[in-house]
Design a protein around this motif. Structure first.
Motif, PDB file in Angstrom:
ATOM      1  N   CYS A  90       0.830  -1.210   0.000  1.00 50.84           N
ATOM      2  CA  CYS A  90       0.000   0.000   0.000  1.00 50.84           C
ATOM      3  C   CYS A  90       0.860   1.254   0.000  1.00 50.84           C
ATOM      4  N   GLY A  94       0.278   3.362  -3.095  1.00 53.33           N
ATOM      5  CA  GLY A  94      -0.378   4.614  -2.733  1.00 53.33           C
ATOM      6  C   GLY A  94       0.481   5.821  -3.009  1.00 53.33           C
ATOM      7  N   LEU A  97       0.560   6.345  -6.901  1.00 54.96           N
ATOM      8  CA  LEU A  97      -0.685   6.928  -7.410  1.00 54.96           C
ATOM      9  C   LEU A  97      -0.851   8.373  -6.958  1.00 54.96           C
ATOM     10  N   VAL A 116     -10.477   5.534  -6.366  1.00 56.38           N
ATOM     11  CA  VAL A 116      -9.702   4.947  -5.273  1.00 56.38           C
ATOM     12  C   VAL A 116     -10.305   5.318  -3.929  1.00 56.38           C
ATOM     13  N   THR A 159      -5.153  -3.969  -2.641  1.00 54.52           N
ATOM     14  CA  THR A 159      -6.145  -3.273  -3.461  1.00 54.52           C
ATOM     15  C   THR A 159      -7.140  -2.508  -2.605  1.00 54.52           C
ATOM     16  N   THR A 162      -5.111   0.441  -0.142  1.00 58.19           N
ATOM     17  CA  THR A 162      -4.255   1.474  -0.721  1.00 58.19           C
ATOM     18  C   THR A 162      -4.784   2.895  -0.500  1.00 58.19           C
ATOM     19  N   PRO A 163      -6.101   3.164  -0.569  1.00 57.29           N
ATOM     20  CA  PRO A 163      -6.577   4.536  -0.328  1.00 57.29           C
ATOM     21  C   PRO A 163      -6.201   5.099   1.036  1.00 57.29           C
TER      22      PRO A 163
END
Length: 286
Positions: A90, A94, A97, A116, A159, A162-163
């Motif tokens: 993550c 993260g 992104l 996300v 998945t 990650t946010p």
């Protein structure tokens, strides 16, 4: 006369904050009672149950049996490894992104960030369900063996969580002064050097906080592991469920629950420390 009035009014003013504090303590009493009743009391019952044998006697033998069992070791190891792997994944994904959305102008950047952001709004088992349609034996990609392995659980957790790293990173990147980036570029610094020496140091507290939060959440993750039913993957929450619901071994389940609570409190303390460090750094910069 004026001085005499000030001397008389001074104790009155000094007494007002004390009365206000006492009134504030009375207002805190109801939520504290509710918190102790709904959280503290069950936690105490679990702790007491962990020292109680099946016959109802207080003993330490339950702890020795559970902590010395291969079943506990087989659950504790994957729990820690999955949490560490998910936190690392993550953090990398993260951060990447967040950097792409914050500093690389491309069509759909805001849409990607919103997509996300919506992931934590869904239950975690929905990610496992979606992965079943993608990687299951009858899925689009048909990688069933991968899905029901520890790597499938790891991918699903990365998945979903990650946010929790990407959002704090985006907020931190948004606070980086543009003047610093312009000065670094004008001095001939390459993008990689600017990233290492200017951008990432500013976002380090936010990244640490998000990573600690992911660790805390993945240690207690149950839905993804239980839904995928990965072979050879047992975690502490799954072990608690099996002991309490399947075999009705409540003392053993309580021991594992206490261990899980202690581990969660340690990770929460780390998360609070990371958040406090970020706040202190922001105050120092101000």
């Amino acid at each position: 006369m004026t001085g005499l009035l000030l001397d008389v009014a001074a104790p009155v003013r000094a007494g007002r904050p004390a009365r206000a504090r006492r009134a504030g303590l009375w207002w805190l009493l109801p939520p504290v009672v509710v918190l102790l009743g709904f959280f503290g009391y069950p936690l105490v019952l679990v702790a007491v149950q962990s020292f109680t044998s099946k016959s109802g006697e207080l003993t330490l033998s339950v702890w020795g049996e559970v902590l010395g069992s291969a079943e506990f070791r087989d659950a504790a190891g994957p729990t820690v490894l999955l949490a560490l792997g998910s936190a690392a994944g993550c953090l990398l994904l993260g951060t990447f992104l967040a950097l792409a959305v914050a500093f690389v102008p491309f069509p759909g950047a805001r849409g990607l960030a919103r997509v996300v952001d919506t992931l934590p709004a869904f239950p975690s088992f929905l990610i496992a369900l979606a992965f079943t349609f993608l990687y299951g034996s009858a899925g689009l990609l048909g990688a069933g063996g991968f899905l029901y392995s520890p790597w499938g659980v790891l991918l699903a957790e990365v998945t979903f969580y990650t946010p929790f790293v990407m959002r704090p990173a985006l907020a931190a990147f948004g606070q980086v002064p543009a003047a610093q980036l312009e000065v670094a570029a004008s001095l001939g610094a390459r993008p990689g050097r600017v990233l290492r020496q200017v951008v990432l140091p500013e976002a380090r507290p936010a990244l640490a906080s998000g990573t600690c939060l992911v660790l805390l959440l993945t240690v207690n993750e149950f839905g993804i592991v239980a839904f995928l039913g990965a072979k050879g993957v047992s975690t502490l929450p799954v072990l608690i469920y099996g002991k309490a619901i399947v075999t009705f071994d409540f003392p053993a389940a309580s021991v594992v629950a206490v261990v899980d609570v202690v581990l969660s409190l340690v990770l929460y303390a780390g998360h609070r420390r990371a958040v406090g460090g970020g706040r202190r750094a922001a105050v120092d910069q101000a």
